[in-house]
Design an enzyme around this catalytic site. Structure first.
Site, short mmCIF file in Angstrom:
data_model
loop_
_atom_site.label_atom_id
_atom_site.label_comp_id
_atom_site.label_asym_id
_atom_site.label_seq_id
_atom_site.Cartn_x
_atom_site.Cartn_y
_atom_site.Cartn_z
N SER A 307 35.76 40.02 35.18
CA SER A 307 37.25 40.37 35.84
C SER A 307 38.03 40.12 34.68
O SER A 307 37.88 39.24 33.65
CB SER A 307 37.49 39.28 36.93
OG SER A 307 37.68 38.06 36.47
N ASP A 308 39.29 40.74 34.84
CA ASP A 308 40.42 40.02 33.93
C ASP A 308 40.72 38.91 34.65
O ASP A 308 40.72 38.54 35.86
CB ASP A 308 41.68 41.25 33.73
CG ASP A 308 42.32 41.26 32.76
OD1 ASP A 308 42.19 40.03 31.94
OD2 ASP A 308 43.01 42.16 32.29
N ALA A 309 41.73 38.36 33.79
CA ALA A 309 42.01 36.85 34.17
C ALA A 309 42.29 36.50 35.60
O ALA A 309 43.66 36.93 36.09
CB ALA A 309 43.15 36.19 33.24
N ASN A 310 41.68 35.99 36.54
CA ASN A 310 42.06 35.44 37.78
C ASN A 310 42.06 36.77 38.81
O ASN A 310 42.55 36.43 40.13
CB ASN A 310 43.21 34.51 37.91
CG ASN A 310 43.29 33.36 37.16
OD1 ASN A 310 42.40 32.51 37.24
ND2 ASN A 310 43.96 33.23 35.90
#
Length: 761
Positions: A307-310
């Site tokens: 995933s991209d951050a969060n």
């Protein structure tokens, strides 16, 4: 003696028993196949251990090297590592390489010895322009690399990045970006390789194979790439980070997918990162068709999707396509997201969710297997530690610094070199007697520029240097434009009056184009005009009657109408390396000959967007009232201190079918007086299609060096595969018809000839 003998025998027996156990533990047998090792290890793991291999956290939560050079873990880190971990982002990023390697060795040993099965962790970095860590070589940004149009040089650059990362104990980088740069409002433009599908694909192949050591280096000397952001991230509506993405299925297949597909199938990228945004209404982190059907099933991707951050958690509280955090975790997992970056409110919930949703086990097993496979490919189970003695001598080597300088030199674009009397001001030449006093002026002038110019030019010239004013207040999250520029502006004008020649450093900086992070940060712009009184500065310096060379530094395309009209010469340098000013001085004094080409189209105004050269032909039918039609500078454009003539274009055949090829040759002659490099570009235009077609598309290029008066024959092969597109029936394939091939120095000019695709079977 007997006691010693018995102890020795006992020790040998213990070794034999341990060896026998390790042989039975297939995952510890380095001679077993990767698939066998993954299968064996997965079979021994409990649920918590599997989920741990699906999570990454950041080292800034509490991992440090103490003053005694011992690993320090803050409260909570031990619990995070209890069952092992997929990876940790940026450990040791603020330490010099030897200290970073020392930290990472201790951190890895702690992880391996504190989880039941001894599973090592990935240590991850970013690498837009070199390893994002202290003490590593800093290169030009990806947009510069694309401007070089030099595949081999890009590969060499990323090869060094891979080596410098691995030597400090890192294993993966969340780079490079395979997104297309077609909206200069977007603050992350310089992280990408330009607007064109083919150029970006070639740069991605060079970058990924370079950083991964052509895959062979992954066991010990290089790191894995995580190609991002899948897919369409550069096309956010309005050019603002996190905004929606609307791309037609046909454009997605023909233009957006190919760089990612090249990363997977040709470069063998170990990782893929999903896009922050949605894609035609479907959140990318919950898009089964994107992540599983296309990426994994159709393209055969065997690595992991992170995933991209969060962003998995954001499916709930930001995207609002999941009712609860639990729903978000299940939605992402089933879509094909293997690894959760940072969040404690997403995959951390999976162990509890499995109790009520046992069907999740098969998805967890698949995701954990992909992460384990990556670690085996990287050799971490067999050799998890760095050789500290070799660190210092393998970072910032002479070769690394030389490659950084060469990239600066080959990515520099000469946009203009013509004074009012049509003469060329550049190169000045070290023996020049016309310009004794040279003023280096302007808001993007760096502190070391004067010293670099003196280093290159010697004491023949007298240099003065003054920045004058900052473009913004230089506050990181939300910078504000500097409104107190008059004192510095007046100082610049006063210094210009005393000079024989003015070199104006104009454009933008790291505060006028940057990433707009999720919380309270802005980095995109609603205008692409140069900020602050830069246009007025060049007008007033010109009014003094001074010759002007503009050095353009920037991280986004700017509508430089006043600069283009007023300057006698323009060197477009984008965002060069730590040695950029040295390369600029070399170019101005003629020690190098600029050979870069524009990797993007330069519009006259933001109102022309979208304005990439490969739009559909019908988009160019009309211009706008009250402005000149067409771009300020076209894609692929770039001048030289010499001149080139294209002639004698030949096709080996005027007909092609799916089982044949056409060889295209053209002669290129250096008609000037200096040695120079030219990027010979091949474009193809589909004249008639079942759907409206691009005006033209770049399909190949070669960078060739020619001495004064030299002629070279440049050859290209037209493979029928490059003629495929998504037809009216939504099938990707051929159509019988006529095509035009164009070979020249840019997308706007060149020699042309026609050929026909005679059949599709």
């Amino acid at each position: 003696m007997n006691k010693i003998y018995l102890s020795t025998v006992g020790f040998c027996l213990l070794i034999n028993i341990t060896f026998a156990q390790s042989v039975k533990l297939v995952y510890k047998n380095k001679n077993a196949s990767t698939d066998a090792r993954v299968k064996d290890l997965l079979s021994r793991m409990n649920l918590e251990e599997k989920v741990a291999q699906m999570r990454i956290f950041h080292a800034n939560l509490g991992i440090a090297l103490g003053t005694d050079n011992k690993l320090e873990l803050k409260s909570g880190i031990a619990e995070r590592l209890r069952y092992g971990i997929a990876g940790i982002k940026n450990p040791g990023e603020f330490l010099e390489p030897v200290k970073a390697a020392l930290l990472n060795n201790q951190l890895q040993k702690y992880i391996v010895t504190h989880n039941r099965l001894g599973i090592p962790a990935l240590f991850i970095t970013e690498s837009y322009n070199g390893v994002d860590a202290q003490g590593c070589t800093k290169f030009a940004r990806p947009i510069n690399m694309a401007a070089s149009f030099n595949r081999d040089l890009v590969h060499q650059t990323w090869d060094i990045i891979g080596r410098e990362a691995r030597i400090r104990g890192l294993h993966m980088c969340h780079s490079p970006e395979a997104d297309l740069s077609r909206d200069p409002r977007f603050g992350r433009m310089s992280e990408e390789f330009g607007e064109d599908t083919y150029l970006t694909s070639q740069m991605i192949i060079s970058a990924v194979t370079g950083v991964q050591g052509d895959f062979k280096g992954l066991k010990s000397t290089h790191i894995g790439a995580v190609t991002k952001h899948f897919a369409g991230y550069g096309q956010v509506l309005g050019g603002t980070n996190f905004a929606a993405i609307e791309i037609s299925p046909r454009t997605l297949i023909d233009e957006i997918y190919p760089p990612f597909k090249a990363a997977v199938q040709q470069a063998k990228t170990l990782g893929i990162m999903a896009s922050h945004g949605d894609l035609n209404g479907i959140a990318s982190h919950a898009n089964y068709d994107l992540l599983t059907k296309v990426l994994k099933n159709q393209w055969g991707f065997k690595g992991y999707v992170v995933s991209d951050a969060n962003d998995i958690a954001r499916l709930n509280f930001f995207m609002k396509v999941a009712e609860t955090p639990e729903d978000a975790a299940m939605m992402a997992l089933k879509a094909g997201m293997d690894v959760d970056l940072y969040s404690d409110e997403a995959y951390a919930l999976l162990p509890k969710l499995v109790k009520t949703h046992p069907e999740l086990i098969k998805y967890i097993d698949a995701a954990a297997s992909r992460m384990l496979r990556t670690k085996f490919i990287l050799g971490l189970f067999d050799s998890p530690y760095v050789n500290l003695e070799s660190v210092k001598e393998n970072v910032r080597t002479d070769k690394a610094l030389a490659i950084a300088k060469k990239m600066d030199e080959e990515s520099m674009i000469l946009l203009k070199n013509k004074s009012a009397d049509s003469s060329s001001i550049l190169p000045i030449g070290l023996s020049n007697t016309k310009y004794n006093k040279i003023a280096l002026l302007g808001p993007v002038l760096t502190d070391g520029a004067k010293a670099d110019f003196e280093k290159i030019a010697g004491n023949r010239f007298v240099f003065s240097a003054e920045k004058g004013f900052d473009l913004t207040n230089r506050e990181g999250d939300v910078p504000k434009l500097n409104t107190n520029t008059k004192p510095g502006f007046d100082k610049l004008i006063a210094m210009a009056k005393q000079a024989d020649l003015c070199v104006l450093f104009l454009g933008g900086d790291e505060f006028t184009a940057k990433e707009g992070f999720f919380n309270n940060a802005l980095g995109d712009r609603a205008s692409i005009d140069p900020v602050a009184p830069q246009d007025e500065l060049i007008r007033q310096v010109k009014a003094l009657g001074k010759p002007i060379i503009v050095v353009l530094k920037h991280r986004r395309t700017l509508s430089i109408n006043e600069i283009s009209k007023t300057a006698d010469a323009i060197l477009d340098c984008w965002d060069a390396s730590e040695f950029g000013d040295e390369a600029i001085a070399k170019a101005i004094f003629g020690l190098i000959n600029p050979s870069g080409k524009l990797p993007v189209t330069v519009p006259r105004t933001i109102g022309q967007l979208p304005f990439h050269y490969s739009q559909k032909e019908i988009n160019f039918k009309k211009g706008y009232l009250f402005i000149e039609n067409g771009p300020l500078y076209p894609f692929g454009y770039g001048l030289s201190y010499t001149t080139f003539k294209y002639h004698n274009l030949k096709l080996s055949s005027t007909a092609i079918n799916p089982n044949s090829k056409i060889t295209v040759t053209v002669e290129v002659t250096n008609t000037g007086k200096l040695t120079g490099k030219e990027v010979v570009q091949l474009y193809i235009k589909d004249l008639i299609g079942s759907v409206t077609r691009p005006d033209k598309e770049l399909k190949d290029f070669q960078k060739v060096e020619l001495k004064a008066g030299e002629t070279k024959t440049v050859s290209f092969t037209i493979n029928p595969e490059i003629l495929k597109f998504t037809r009216a029936d939504m099938k990707f394939g051929y159509e019988v018809g006529d095509y035009t091939v164009q070979i020249g120095p840019s997308s706007a000019e060149g020699l042309k000839s026609n050929f026909r695709l005679t059949s599709i079977i």
